[in-house]
Design a protein around this motif. Sequence first.
Motif, short mmCIF file in Angstrom:
data_model
loop_
_atom_site.label_atom_id
_atom_site.label_comp_id
_atom_site.label_asym_id
_atom_site.label_seq_id
_atom_site.Cartn_x
_atom_site.Cartn_y
_atom_site.Cartn_z
N ARG A 1 1.11 -0.92 0.18
CA ARG A 1 -0.33 0.15 0.19
C ARG A 1 0.84 1.20 -0.05
NH1 ARG A 1 -2.83 -3.26 3.68
NH2 ARG A 1 -1.52 -1.87 5.82
N ALA B 1 0.72 3.97 -3.02
CA ALA B 1 0.86 5.56 -2.43
C ALA B 1 1.55 6.46 -3.11
CB ALA B 1 0.48 5.62 -0.84
N THR C 1 1.31 6.29 -7.13
CA THR C 1 0.06 7.66 -6.71
C THR C 1 0.70 8.82 -6.88
OG1 THR C 1 -1.31 5.99 -6.63
CG2 THR C 1 -2.21 8.37 -6.96
#
Length: 343
Positions: free
Chosen positions: A158, A162, A165
């Motif tokens: 994750r 992140a 992104t």
Amino acid sequence: MNDDATKGAARAGTAPLAPPTRKRPVAAVARFVAVRLAGLAVTLLIASLVVFGALFAAPGSPLTYLTHGRTMSPETIASIKAEYHLDDSVWEQYLRWLGGVLHGDFGTSIIYNQPVSTLVGGRAAVTTLLVVMAAAIVLLCGLAVGTLAGLRPGRLSRSAMAGATGLMAVPTFVGAVVLIIVFAVNLGWFPVFGAGGGALDRLYHLALPALALALASVAFVARLAQAAVRAELAADHVQTAISRGLPRRAVVRRHVMRNAAMPVLTVAGLTIAGLIAGSVVVEQVFQLGGLGQSLVNSVQQKDFPVVQAICLVYVAAFIVLNTLIDIAYTLLDPRVSIGKKDT
């Protein structure tokens, strides 16, 4: 395929990936490739029209730069116009230019008074190496990060996604400036600008620009790879193979990675083609002296022949790469039809 065949395939570790397909006739493949190549030629012709005509719609005139803003006699101005065919109609100029392009002659630079093909050829090597290095970073890092995140979900996965992104939202020029400040100015690990000379020195000088060019694309490919791997892990035939007791590593290698690779590599190829356009910004920031920086300078100087040549090279490279990727994907994936007679 019936249930017994599915179970047998799962026990053997060869769960079906797609319905069986007939072998494609050579004639159908040749016809498909010929149609795509014809489309490529038409697209390039239209692109040449747009590239040539767009400059005439822009404000300003090359005559201003030819005369350097000085007042000249009407005879001198007429001589300059005749030399560069500035009094001809747009269609006459286009046909003359297109005929020269087909023979490798892009005209003469208005500012440097040198053959455009010589100017472009001398700068193309820097841009080509920059794009190739950035593409290598995109494929190696993007696929590695995305695959690991897809196979091993958790906090680390994750966090990596992140970060990816966040990188996708950073403009190329901002990332380039940040890299210069951190790694070139503060740490002194890389040169601030210039393309260097010699093979190793050029690789050293282009390392930071290539990273700046690849950052957003690495994040994009990583997210695609993660999504594709997770989708394949959740597929019925993969879950069946795992439930039958097959080693997870073998299932991942034979089924998950093979099925996930095709769409990811296709989109990655299109992303790499997009690096050609992004190289203009990176070259300007790092002052690399490639096609991108030359394009910006030529636009400012209204050097029409150089601008037309570089724009056509960029457009042609992008279109050719997209066409080759489309052909390769269609031919390599047996689930994609290449014609009505081959369905």
